[in-house]
Design a protein around this motif. Sequence first.
Motif: not given
Length: 388
Positions: A263-275, A277-293
């Motif tokens: 009755p009490e499943p655990a809630l977990m977060v699975v997050a992912g960031v772009a590479d 160095s991704a911003h060197q190819f596309d600024e919109a893909h700038r890697s950001d762990p804070h944004k991911a969470i």
Amino acid sequence: MALAPVLFLSLLLHAAIGWRVAPDLALVDPALGIALWIALTLSALLMPMGVLARRVAKPPLSTVLTWAGLLCMGLFSSLLVLTLVREVLLTVAQLVHWLWPQTLALQTLHMDTAIGLPLVALLVTALGFWNARRTATVVQIDVPIANLPEALQGFTVVQISDIHVGPTIKTHYLQRIVDRVNGLNANMVAITGDLVDGSVAELGHHVAPLAQLRSTHGSFFVTGNHEYYSGAHSWIDALRALGLKVLMNEHVLIQHSIDAQDPEPALMVVAGVADYSAHQFDEAHRSDPHKAIANAPEHAVFKLLLAHQPRSASAAADAGFDLQLSGHTHGGQFWPWNLFVPLQQPFTAGLHKLKDLWVYTSRGTGYWGPPKRFGAPSEITHLRLVRA
């Protein structure tokens, strides 16, 4: 990349090896010295084809040239490193001879090392080829997590990384990996970047086996730097079409129970960031762990981040993640390049702690460039959460 300067550099470096080794080999037998020069010349001509064959020929010739060039590249690497090691050894021996004459038979040492050098290089390259082409072994890792709830005790993540589907890695190689992953019955699968080296048009059908991946909560993917060399936007669309959940500076929530009746499943977060160095190819893909969470529920009991490069770890630790899964380094792939990884990355391979964050860095499940792994075997990582 132009052929002429690459070919010139290849000839120059191979000539340097021949200049230092062939004369001593000829002292053993003149035919051996000639044979080395012939082998080095062929290698020098073929090595650039490892990356340029498709510009000068069409399949199937380009495929043959690519394989030959990359094999020569792997052999050349060992020859060059061993030649440098031999030079140091001979210099030390010469100093010893000057200080204590008659202590060493210098000519014998020159001849013995000249014979041993190409033999050792060939052996290392052959073993490295076998290690690279076999299906990656499963590495079992327990990750101790403080205050882990009972529902997540034994939760399993299978990580694959840095497969590099491309010039020498095709459908059958990937199919063997998928089959081995599916045999682990994981709760989730994480693919931490550098899946491909080439466009969707070239390789789309070769990554099709990924659609067969099976786990309780699905398969998650984050981009690596090689996706950006290969057309990241097209690959993101193609992988989503195969059923993979591509995480671009975002997260999903997973509810997990040991028993379906719990009755009490655990809630977990699975997050992912772009590479990283991704911003060197596309600024919109700038890697950001804070944004991911961002906006993740505070009561989530476990927070997992997928980030291709280990150097995302500092930001991940500050963002409050419990575990980061990374790749990128290949564990150095073959000696001695593993010694240089720390110049760029905080971790080379394995499980490490940064503040309150665990970081696991995979040695990779495939290989890049030369089909060669020596001292850094490929892996399929089977991670299990356990209570600390």
